[in-house]
Design a protein around this motif. Sequence first.
Motif, PDB file in Angstrom:
ATOM      1  N   ALA A  15       1.319  -1.396  -0.019  1.00 31.09           N
ATOM      2  CA  ALA A  15      -0.017   0.051   0.278  1.00 31.09           C
ATOM      3  C   ALA A  15       0.997   0.882   0.061  1.00 31.09           C
ATOM      4  CB  ALA A  15      -1.209   0.176   0.975  1.00 31.09           C
ATOM      5  N   MET A  16       2.054   1.193   0.785  1.00 30.47           N
ATOM      6  CA  MET A  16       3.210   2.071   0.720  1.00 30.47           C
ATOM      7  C   MET A  16       3.741   2.841  -0.426  1.00 30.47           C
ATOM      8  SD  MET A  16       3.977   2.582   4.786  1.00 30.47           S
ATOM      9  CE  MET A  16       4.787   0.793   4.991  1.00 30.47           C
ATOM     10  N   ILE A  17       3.687   1.549  -1.097  1.00 28.30           N
ATOM     11  CA  ILE A  17       4.573   1.570  -1.670  1.00 28.30           C
ATOM     12  C   ILE A  17       3.831   2.368  -2.991  1.00 28.30           C
ATOM     13  CG2 ILE A  17       5.431   0.267  -4.710  1.00 28.30           C
ATOM     14  CD1 ILE A  17       6.493  -1.383  -2.550  1.00 28.30           C
ATOM     15  N   ARG A  18       2.044   1.675  -3.592  1.00 31.15           N
ATOM     16  CA  ARG A  18       1.268   2.823  -4.104  1.00 31.15           C
ATOM     17  C   ARG A  18       1.434   4.307  -4.150  1.00 31.15           C
ATOM     18  NH1 ARG A  18      -1.545   1.944  -8.785  1.00 31.15           N
ATOM     19  NH2 ARG A  18      -2.774   3.587  -9.027  1.00 31.15           N
ATOM     20  N   GLU A  19       1.557   4.320  -2.963  1.00 27.23           N
ATOM     21  CA  GLU A  19       0.671   5.388  -2.142  1.00 27.23           C
ATOM     22  C   GLU A  19       2.491   6.653  -2.301  1.00 27.23           C
ATOM     23  OE1 GLU A  19       0.698   5.918   2.258  1.00 27.23           O
ATOM     24  OE2 GLU A  19      -0.680   4.067   2.151  1.00 27.23           O
ATOM     25  N   LEU A  20       3.671   6.078  -2.867  1.00 28.86           N
ATOM     26  CA  LEU A  20       4.525   6.710  -3.252  1.00 28.86           C
ATOM     27  C   LEU A  20       4.738   6.593  -4.028  1.00 28.86           C
ATOM     28  CD1 LEU A  20       7.369   7.800  -2.909  1.00 28.86           C
ATOM     29  CD2 LEU A  20       8.371   5.675  -2.754  1.00 28.86           C
ATOM     30  N   ALA A  21       4.180   5.722  -5.675  1.00 27.37           N
ATOM     31  CA  ALA A  21       4.089   5.922  -6.868  1.00 27.37           C
ATOM     32  C   ALA A  21       2.995   6.524  -7.073  1.00 27.37           C
ATOM     33  CB  ALA A  21       3.888   4.637  -7.345  1.00 27.37           C
ATOM     34  N   ASP A  22       2.057   6.952  -6.716  1.00 25.04           N
ATOM     35  CA  ASP A  22       0.774   8.496  -6.730  1.00 25.04           C
ATOM     36  C   ASP A  22       1.580   9.514  -6.184  1.00 25.04           C
ATOM     37  OD1 ASP A  22      -0.951   6.263  -6.930  1.00 25.04           O
ATOM     38  OD2 ASP A  22      -2.196   6.053  -5.192  1.00 25.04           O
ATOM     39  N   TYR A  23       2.617   9.567  -5.674  1.00 25.48           N
ATOM     40  CA  TYR A  23       3.093  11.132  -5.016  1.00 25.48           C
ATOM     41  C   TYR A  23       3.901  11.452  -6.202  1.00 25.48           C
ATOM     42  CZ  TYR A  23       6.495  14.290  -2.927  1.00 25.48           C
ATOM     43  OH  TYR A  23       7.129  15.234  -2.905  1.00 25.48           O
ATOM     44  N   GLU A  24       4.643  10.337  -6.651  1.00 20.44           N
ATOM     45  CA  GLU A  24       5.139  10.376  -7.509  1.00 20.44           C
ATOM     46  C   GLU A  24       4.299  11.076  -9.422  1.00 20.44           C
ATOM     47  OE1 GLU A  24       8.851   8.100  -7.551  1.00 20.44           O
ATOM     48  OE2 GLU A  24       9.441   8.878  -5.566  1.00 20.44           O
ATOM     49  N   ARG A  25       3.264  10.574  -8.733  1.00 21.98           N
ATOM     50  CA  ARG A  25       2.973  10.339 -10.228  1.00 21.98           C
ATOM     51  C   ARG A  25       3.150   9.506 -11.198  1.00 21.98           C
ATOM     52  NH1 ARG A  25       2.903  17.670 -10.842  1.00 21.98           N
ATOM     53  NH2 ARG A  25       1.845  17.705  -9.251  1.00 21.98           N
ATOM     54  N   VAL A  26       3.279   8.208 -10.598  1.00 18.70           N
ATOM     55  CA  VAL A  26       3.308   7.018 -11.805  1.00 18.70           C
ATOM     56  C   VAL A  26       3.201   6.120 -11.102  1.00 18.70           C
ATOM     57  CG1 VAL A  26       5.085   8.323 -13.008  1.00 18.70           C
ATOM     58  CG2 VAL A  26       5.916   6.912 -10.566  1.00 18.70           C
ATOM     59  N   ASP A  84      13.854   2.593  -1.384  1.00 20.40           N
ATOM     60  CA  ASP A  84      12.502   3.697  -0.761  1.00 20.40           C
ATOM     61  C   ASP A  84      12.454   4.228   1.057  1.00 20.40           C
ATOM     62  OD1 ASP A  84      10.958   3.150  -3.599  1.00 20.40           O
ATOM     63  OD2 ASP A  84       9.687   1.212  -2.263  1.00 20.40           O
ATOM     64  N   LEU A  85      12.801   5.158   0.932  1.00 23.36           N
ATOM     65  CA  LEU A  85      11.511   5.687   2.321  1.00 23.36           C
ATOM     66  C   LEU A  85      11.124   5.568   1.894  1.00 23.36           C
ATOM     67  CD1 LEU A  85      13.207   6.402   4.899  1.00 23.36           C
ATOM     68  CD2 LEU A  85      14.214   7.950   4.157  1.00 23.36           C
ATOM     69  N   TYR A  86       9.937   6.111   3.019  1.00 24.41           N
ATOM     70  CA  TYR A  86       8.632   6.776   2.487  1.00 24.41           C
ATOM     71  C   TYR A  86       7.924   6.893   4.337  1.00 24.41           C
ATOM     72  CZ  TYR A  86       3.735   7.328   1.486  1.00 24.41           C
ATOM     73  OH  TYR A  86       2.474   8.157   1.092  1.00 24.41           O
ATOM     74  N   VAL A  87       8.038   7.748   4.155  1.00 26.71           N
ATOM     75  CA  VAL A  87       6.201   8.258   5.556  1.00 26.71           C
ATOM     76  C   VAL A  87       4.891   9.040   4.675  1.00 26.71           C
ATOM     77  CG1 VAL A  87       6.974   9.270   7.747  1.00 26.71           C
ATOM     78  CG2 VAL A  87       8.751   8.910   6.975  1.00 26.71           C
ATOM     79  N   ARG A  88       3.934   7.843   5.433  1.00 28.06           N
ATOM     80  CA  ARG A  88       2.643   8.894   5.561  1.00 28.06           C
ATOM     81  C   ARG A  88       2.340  10.597   5.464  1.00 28.06           C
ATOM     82  NH1 ARG A  88      -0.074   3.366   6.727  1.00 28.06           N
ATOM     83  NH2 ARG A  88       0.282   2.779   4.561  1.00 28.06           N
ATOM     84  N   PRO A  89       1.960  10.765   4.824  1.00 32.51           N
ATOM     85  CA  PRO A  89       2.153  12.473   4.873  1.00 32.51           C
ATOM     86  C   PRO A  89       1.570  12.468   6.209  1.00 32.51           C
ATOM     87  CG  PRO A  89       0.961  12.013   2.848  1.00 32.51           C
ATOM     88  CD  PRO A  89       1.744  10.610   3.438  1.00 32.51           C
ATOM     89  N   SER A  90       0.391  12.122   6.807  1.00 31.17           N
ATOM     90  CA  SER A  90      -0.010  12.230   7.852  1.00 31.17           C
ATOM     91  C   SER A  90       0.912  11.697   9.265  1.00 31.17           C
ATOM     92  CB  SER A  90      -1.632  11.311   8.036  1.00 31.17           C
ATOM     93  OG  SER A  90      -0.794  10.008   8.489  1.00 31.17           O
ATOM     94  N   ALA A  91       1.894  11.447   8.740  1.00 28.85           N
ATOM     95  CA  ALA A  91       3.034  10.715   9.475  1.00 28.85           C
ATOM     96  C   ALA A  91       3.797  11.805   9.819  1.00 28.85           C
ATOM     97  CB  ALA A  91       2.637   9.544  10.200  1.00 28.85           C
ATOM     98  N   ARG A  92       4.026  13.305   8.360  1.00 25.47           N
ATOM     99  CA  ARG A  92       5.676  13.491   8.691  1.00 25.47           C
ATOM    100  C   ARG A  92       6.068  14.701   9.429  1.00 25.47           C
ATOM    101  NH1 ARG A  92       4.655  13.429   2.423  1.00 25.47           N
ATOM    102  NH2 ARG A  92       4.499  11.617   1.500  1.00 25.47           N
TER     103      ARG A  92
END
Length: 174
Positions: A15-26, A84-92
């Motif tokens: 799910a987070m991989i998908r969130e990261l890809a969505d953030y990167e618009r891909v 990958d290093l990803y933190v969900r926007p709500s937790a940044r």
Amino acid sequence: MIRAATEEDAAEIRAMIRELADYERVGEQARTTEEQLREALFGEHPAAFALIAEDDGAGRVVGYALWFPRFSTWTGTRGMHLEDLYVRPSARGGGHGRALLAFLAAFCERRVLRPPAAAVTEAPGTPERHAPGPNGGPGEEDRTRTVMDAVLGGLRTGCGQEDTAIEVIAGQRA
């Protein structure tokens, strides 16, 4: 809290991989399945390793780091590639990314590995800040190394969890 990922985390990592890809618009390019993650991270011969960042209050997963070993034939040194290093926007802003990097930095120091190499993704639409290539300034690897060295330099002694980091990551058969 930072901990080693388990097989039960595969859906959350996906799910987070998908969130990261969505953030990167891909987003359409993120095709990894949970089954592929389970095999790559927890199979008999893992291809990569992952750490999970959890919110200390609620215990919910708020981020992850995924990395794999690398070797330089030019320098004869072992290292780590941080995919990958990803933190969900709500937790940044809660220190989770810093904690993940601190664990990885401590692991590298103990294993005498070069610090993580990783491509640095700017926010979508952000102009390139460094001229790429040998004639116009540092190349991508140089720019990445500079960014990672600067980030990790401030983390090497600051997390207070260095021994735990080694136990956690070593438990992943790295």
